[in-house]
Design an enzyme around this catalytic site. Structure first.
Site, PDB file in Angstrom:
ATOM      1  N   GLU A  71     -24.630  52.246  39.737  1.00 29.34           N
ATOM      2  CA  GLU A  71     -24.904  51.389  40.892  1.00 29.34           C
ATOM      3  C   GLU A  71     -26.407  51.275  41.014  1.00 29.34           C
ATOM      4  OE1 GLU A  71     -24.791  51.845  45.574  1.00 29.34           O
ATOM      5  OE2 GLU A  71     -22.760  51.838  44.741  1.00 29.34           O
ATOM      6  N   CYS A 109     -28.620  51.300  49.438  1.00 29.37           N
ATOM      7  CA  CYS A 109     -28.413  50.281  48.398  1.00 29.37           C
ATOM      8  C   CYS A 109     -27.693  49.051  48.941  1.00 29.37           C
ATOM      9  CB  CYS A 109     -27.615  50.878  47.237  1.00 29.37           C
ATOM     10  SG  CYS A 109     -28.447  52.231  46.386  1.00 29.37           S
TER      11      CYS A 109
END
Length: 530
Positions: free
Chosen positions: A267, A301
């Site tokens: 990720e 994120c």
């Protein structure tokens, strides 16, 4: 009230937040490092004061950690799902019962406020319960259609990869260090974890609780050190790599893993958007947009750096949004009651400052915020809202990873979709509308791995049974759900053939065999068989 994890709970919080020495030694003992290893001192972004001294692991230590994990993995893989389940469910309870000390550590290491530190406790407990309860159903041997109906019995098995290497980031020091390890462990793997040095004390506290829950020694090994050295050594020596961090580093991790034909998931970065449609409930949308933009001081994120607003309601929404941001409380105390805390480091502060200075020098307008607040903490920066950002400005397309958001007005849904998708990233997005069908239509056109309708990010993130990850430059692979555990396994097909071979039999010629199979294929299609 702080926990016993702090050496002196009555200590002036402007001075330091040192971990109790006995506890710090116990954490250090979990690190694979030589007796003569150099140490590093973790400092808190809240004060700049020391937290704990921990040993550094060299390349040789990583090799020892991998060898130890490999030796322990076979025994762990031979345990039953029931035994592994008991470990995870005990860990679930321990995380909840030790949440005060975990919250203290998350705040002390990351700078975030307590309510956002609690998101890490919540996420860790959710992952432990989900994979504890579901791993067996995801991994049990599965019957599939065989080559010949009835005569071919085929099953798919899932075997552990072996030793999984996890390189985790600093921004979620508990959640991202531990929750990726849980499905890897439930799948029968051993794990070598390299948490970021900036989040290492919290990660070690989570590892300590896993061992208290009954995880056997050797199955989870921890190494500490710079990503370019220790992290790279983990990437270069394990059987599967799970990485969370920047896109630039992710590309290098992918190249390293690919050169060894080792699978990986990652990720990476994001430039996430919220779209406020013209029929949105503005009270809910304002509250949600504030959370989307400024949770963990924007060091998340899946947080938002672009607020896209339909022009029909833009003036009203922007006025309310700016007022709500102005009303945010900023603080660094280890207690509930604040909306935003500190950035994690001077590097993050420098990035935020540079992005704002670049944007304002090129014509963007600061609607609120824009100031460093050293009176509150060395790296505290006010939540900042910009308007008038253009493609000439760095913050329009580059990830800031801080409390900086830009507002964009659009004429309609088509323009909103174009702007949301106008980025190399594709991690998370959010849409606010009273018309759920409209929201679903918009979501289907957003190029992001997760889309939240009438929520900032938590709805998708906390839906543990659904995959979580990014499209485009935001990553490869997924965490959570079936995908989050199957990635740690090798699929193996075992087929048993009965009575006749997959070849001409009973004296049949090749031509007759082909004719019989052709008739059989047509019959199976007519019967609706797969």
């Amino acid at each position: 009230m702080t926990s016993e994890i702090i050496a002196d709970p009555e200590l002036d919080p402007t001075a330091t937040y040192a971990v109790d020495p006995a506890r710090a030694r116990r954490y250090a003992g979990r690190v694979v490092a030589s007796p003569t290893a150099q140490t590093f001192t973790r400092t808190s972004p809240l004060t700049g004061g020391p937290i704990a001294a921990l040993p550094l692991s060299g390349e040789g230590d990583v090799r020892r950690a991998v060898a130890g994990a490999r030796a322990a993995q076979a025994r762990w893989a031979a345990t039953s799902f029931d035994e592994r389940r008991r470990v995870l469910l005990r860990f679930h309870d321990l995380v909840l019962s030790h949440q005060v000390e975990l919250l203290d550590l998350v705040q002390i290491e990351s700078g975030k406020v307590r309510k956002q530190a609690f998101e890490e406790v919540l996420d860790t407990a959710l992952a432990a319960r989900y994979y504890g309860r579901t791993a067996e159903s995801h991994l049990r041997p599965r019957k599939v259609a065989g080559a010949y109906p009835l005569l071919t019995q085929t099953r798919v098995h899932h075997r552990p990869k072996g030793v999984v290497g996890i390189v985790s980031p600093w921004n979620y020091p508990l959640s991202l260090a531990i929750t990726d390890a849980l499905p890897a462990l439930m799948a029968g793997n051993a794990v070598v974890l390299r948490p970021d040095q900036q989040g290492s004390v919290t990660a070690l506290a989570g590892v300590e609780l896993l061992h208290e829950a009954g995880l056997p020694e050797g199955v989870l090994q921890v190494v500490l050190g710079p990503g370019s050295e220790t992290g790279q050594a983990v990437v270069d020596s394990t059987d599967y790599v799970c990485y969370t961090g920047s896109t630039a580093t992710g590309r290098r991790v992918a190249q390293s893993a690919a050169s060894r034909l080792v699978s990986f998931s990652m990720e990476l970065g994001g430039k996430n958007s919220v779209y406020i449609a013209d029929d949105a409930d503005l009270d809910r949308a304002v509250e949600g947009a504030v959370r989307a933009c400024f949770s963990s001081a924007g060091q998340l994120c899946i947080s938002t750096e672009r607020v896209v607003v339909h022009e029909a309601i833009a003036d009203d929404f922007i006025a309310r949004f700016v007022a709500a941001v102005d009303a945010m409380t900023i603080g660094t105390a280890l207690e509930y009651g604040y909306d935003m805390g500190s950035l994690v480091s001077q590097a993050q502060l420098d990035t935020v400052t540079a992005h704002i200075e670049d944007a304002t020098a090129k014509g963007a307008k600061v609607l609120t915020g824009g100031r460093h607040r050293p009176d509150l903490g060395p790296y505290v920066f006010e939540p900042t809202v910009l308007e008038g950002v253009t493609s000439a400005m760095t913050c329009r397309d580059e990830e800031t990873f801080g409390p900086l958001v830009s507002i964009y007005r659009v004429a309609d849904d088509a323009a909103a979709i174009a702007l949301v998708n106008d980025t190399e990233y594709g991690l998370n997005s959010s849409v606010w509308t009273r018309d759920i069908a409209r929201g679903r239509r918009l979501a289907a056109r957003f190029e992001t791995g997760t889309v939240n309708i009438n929520e900032a990010y938590a709805a998708a993130w906390a839906s543990m049974g659904a995959p979580m990850g990014g499209m485009k430059d935001s990553g490869m692979g997924r965490r959570h759900g079936a995908e989050g555990i199957l990635k740690y396994t090798e699929a193996q097909t075992v087929a048993v053939q009965h009575l006749v071979p997959i070849a001409p039999a009973f004296g049949m010629s090749d031509a007759l065999h082909a004719k019989v199979l052709t008739l059989g294929l047509r019959a199976m299609k007519t019967a609706g068989m797969r």
